[in-house]
Enzyme design. Structure first.
Site, PDB file in Angstrom:
ATOM      1  N   ASP A  84      94.281  -4.067  31.268  1.00  0.00           N
ATOM      2  CA  ASP A  84      93.528  -2.971  32.139  1.00  0.00           C
ATOM      3  C   ASP A  84      94.489  -2.896  33.381  1.00  0.00           C
ATOM      4  O   ASP A  84      94.012  -3.290  34.405  1.00  0.00           O
ATOM      5  CB  ASP A  84      92.094  -3.654  32.929  1.00  0.00           C
ATOM      6  CG  ASP A  84      91.437  -2.615  33.481  1.00  0.00           C
ATOM      7  OD1 ASP A  84      91.720  -1.459  33.424  1.00  0.00           O
ATOM      8  OD2 ASP A  84      90.416  -3.174  33.896  1.00  0.00           O
ATOM      9  N   HIS A 105      87.258   4.547  41.013  1.00  0.00           N
ATOM     10  CA  HIS A 105      87.095   6.037  40.465  1.00  0.00           C
ATOM     11  C   HIS A 105      86.183   6.819  41.717  1.00  0.00           C
ATOM     12  O   HIS A 105      85.364   7.576  41.094  1.00  0.00           O
ATOM     13  CB  HIS A 105      86.163   5.770  39.283  1.00  0.00           C
ATOM     14  CG  HIS A 105      87.046   5.163  38.201  1.00  0.00           C
ATOM     15  ND1 HIS A 105      88.617   5.114  38.328  1.00  0.00           N
ATOM     16  CD2 HIS A 105      86.754   4.452  37.300  1.00  0.00           C
ATOM     17  CE1 HIS A 105      88.928   4.440  37.134  1.00  0.00           C
ATOM     18  NE2 HIS A 105      88.024   4.106  36.406  1.00  0.00           N
ATOM     19  N   ARG A 156      91.237   1.930  41.865  1.00  0.00           N
ATOM     20  CA  ARG A 156      90.586   1.114  42.955  1.00  0.00           C
ATOM     21  C   ARG A 156      91.266   1.397  44.352  1.00  0.00           C
ATOM     22  O   ARG A 156      92.378   1.592  44.605  1.00  0.00           O
ATOM     23  CB  ARG A 156      90.724  -0.570  42.499  1.00  0.00           C
ATOM     24  CG  ARG A 156      90.000  -0.788  41.531  1.00  0.00           C
ATOM     25  CD  ARG A 156      90.419  -1.784  40.718  1.00  0.00           C
ATOM     26  NE  ARG A 156      89.436  -2.260  39.628  1.00  0.00           N
ATOM     27  CZ  ARG A 156      89.747  -1.964  38.549  1.00  0.00           C
ATOM     28  NH1 ARG A 156      90.595  -1.096  38.315  1.00  0.00           N
ATOM     29  NH2 ARG A 156      88.792  -2.121  37.615  1.00  0.00           N
ATOM     30  N   HIS A 205      89.306  10.203  31.895  1.00  0.00           N
ATOM     31  CA  HIS A 205      88.813   8.877  31.643  1.00  0.00           C
ATOM     32  C   HIS A 205      88.307   8.995  30.328  1.00  0.00           C
ATOM     33  O   HIS A 205      87.297   8.127  29.816  1.00  0.00           O
ATOM     34  CB  HIS A 205      87.791   8.326  32.420  1.00  0.00           C
ATOM     35  CG  HIS A 205      87.816   6.807  32.498  1.00  0.00           C
ATOM     36  ND1 HIS A 205      87.493   6.135  31.418  1.00  0.00           N
ATOM     37  CD2 HIS A 205      88.090   5.976  33.529  1.00  0.00           C
ATOM     38  CE1 HIS A 205      87.760   4.780  31.599  1.00  0.00           C
ATOM     39  NE2 HIS A 205      87.908   4.785  33.005  1.00  0.00           N
ATOM     40  N   GLU A 262      95.025   6.549  31.200  1.00  0.00           N
ATOM     41  CA  GLU A 262      94.849   7.202  32.104  1.00  0.00           C
ATOM     42  C   GLU A 262      96.084   7.639  33.305  1.00  0.00           C
ATOM     43  O   GLU A 262      96.571   6.701  33.747  1.00  0.00           O
ATOM     44  CB  GLU A 262      93.563   6.634  33.155  1.00  0.00           C
ATOM     45  CG  GLU A 262      92.518   6.262  32.268  1.00  0.00           C
ATOM     46  CD  GLU A 262      91.809   5.038  33.062  1.00  0.00           C
ATOM     47  OE1 GLU A 262      91.516   5.257  34.280  1.00  0.00           O
ATOM     48  OE2 GLU A 262      91.309   4.056  32.346  1.00  0.00           O
TER      49      GLU A 262
END
Ligand code: BGC
Length: 360
Positions: free
Chosen positions: A254, A111, A86, A182, A316
């Site tokens: 996350d 992204h 972000r 990803h 990631e």
């Protein structure tokens, strides 16, 4: 085997936005097979042997190219850029000039924006049995980012069952860059239930807490005595439902882990059912651990099964989210004359008997 999973493999040989796309296959002597599409320079399938020697496709994805172009979740297996994760409000300032990336995830740019690198058709100049190189030139001003950026993503499959992804980029003007892959992994095989029973270890003493819009607050928090502590192996599901102000609002993990440096993998995850083990090595400072919280059953994968919440995990490797606005984070600036380089390795092996592995 690949033909069974992707009976429409030829469907990937098509044209998107006037450019040819293909499905490329990398294969090693041990049968490990990687299918890649130049649409998003992405991993479509990754077949690795399980405990019985049966090849298992451990990456979520679709049996047709249209699956990718039309999916509810756009990032499956893709190369993410120009800025992974972000950017708060889609705005940042570089050399006194403010740049705007159109928000595509609530108030933030995620992204690389709506048409980030994952939706571009990459060029390919090198393609051997165990290596494929993809190239993309991102125009100055594309998605709002300054500087013309030339990017190369190299996939190499070794005889040691490692998929090594190396990134390289150069710019004509000062810019920001954060590249990652990803892939959504399920070590029981894509579409085969959830990953909550997988055992995971992440070599990080700290993680980055986020606000409601998932922007790092700037704090670097200890994982000790929190559900975020994966320094000793535990199942992904053990603490995922714990009431915690960082977990509950996001429906699971996350978050970016601040990786410890030193030898050994940054993360290791194993399925007790198949014995398939994935280890991640990277020279990036952060690892976004995402448990597919937003997968909602809207997409159907290669076996026609719905991709539901916790049906996969992502590891990631990347710089920290919102770095262009957070001067205390490692810099994501790239200047003309510099070469951006980073490398992440996904290594696969099999655990014959879980109980006998001293580290687990
Ligand atoms: C992000 C998630 C997001 C997902 C989109 C991940 O990298 O951290 O918040 O929903 O990408 O696919």
């Amino acid at each position: 085997m690949l033909h069974d999973l992707l009976p429409n493999a030829v469907d990937f040989d098509t044209r998107i936005a006037g450019k040819n796309t293909h499905l490329l296959i990398l294969k090693n002597d041990r049968g490990v097979t990687v299918a890649l599409s130049d649409f998003g320079a992405r991993i479509v399938s990754l077949l690795v042997p399980d405990r019985q020697g049966l090849l298992t496709d451990v990456v979520l994805g679709f049996p047709t190219i249209r699956g990718y172009t039309d999916a509810a979740e756009q990032y499956h297996g893709a190369t993410i850029g120009r800025f992974a994760n972000r950017i708060a409000g889609g705005k940042f300032t570089l050399d006194g000039q403010t740049h705007t990336i159109e928000p595509n995830h609530g108030p933030n740019a995620l992204h690389g924006g709506e048409n980030g690198f994952h939706r571009q058709v990459w060029d390919r100049r090198v393609n051997y049995l165990q290596q494929a190189d993809f190239y993309y030139v991102s125009a100055s001003g594309e998605a709002g980012f300054p500087g013309k950026l030339a990017v190369r993503v190299k996939y190499r499959l070794t005889d040691n069952n490692e998929l090594i992804i190396s990134y390289r980029a150069e710019t004509t003007e000062p810019t920001v860059i954060n590249l990652t892959n990803h892939a959504y992994f399920n070590l029981n095989g894509e579409g085969n239930g959830d990953v909550l029973g997988h055992l995971a270890r992440i070599n990080a003493d700290h993680y980055l807490p986020v606000d409601q819009a998932q922007i790092p607050t700037g704090a670097v928090a200890s994982v000790a005595n929190t559900p975020f502590d994966f320094r000793k192996a535990k199942t992904i599901g053990r603490d995922i439902g714990q009431p915690h102000d960082q977990l509950t609002p996001h429906g699971g993990y996350d978050h970016t882990y601040v990786l410890n440096t030193g030898p050994g993998p940054s993360a290791s995850i194993v399925s007790p059912d198949t014995g398939i083990c994935l280890e991640v090595f990277t020279n990036e400072p952060g690892l976004q651990f995402y448990t597919g919280n937003a997968l909602d059953g809207a997409d159907f994968g290669k076996q026609g099964k719905p991709y539901k919440q916790y049906g996969a995990f992502c590891l990631e490797a990347q710089h920290f989210p919102d770095s262009p606005n957070q001067p205390k984070f490692p810099s994501t600036q790239l200047l003309p004359g510099e070469t951006f380089q980073s490398e992440t390795t996904y290594r696969f092996s099999v655990m014959k008997a879980m109980g006998r592995m001293p580290d687990w």
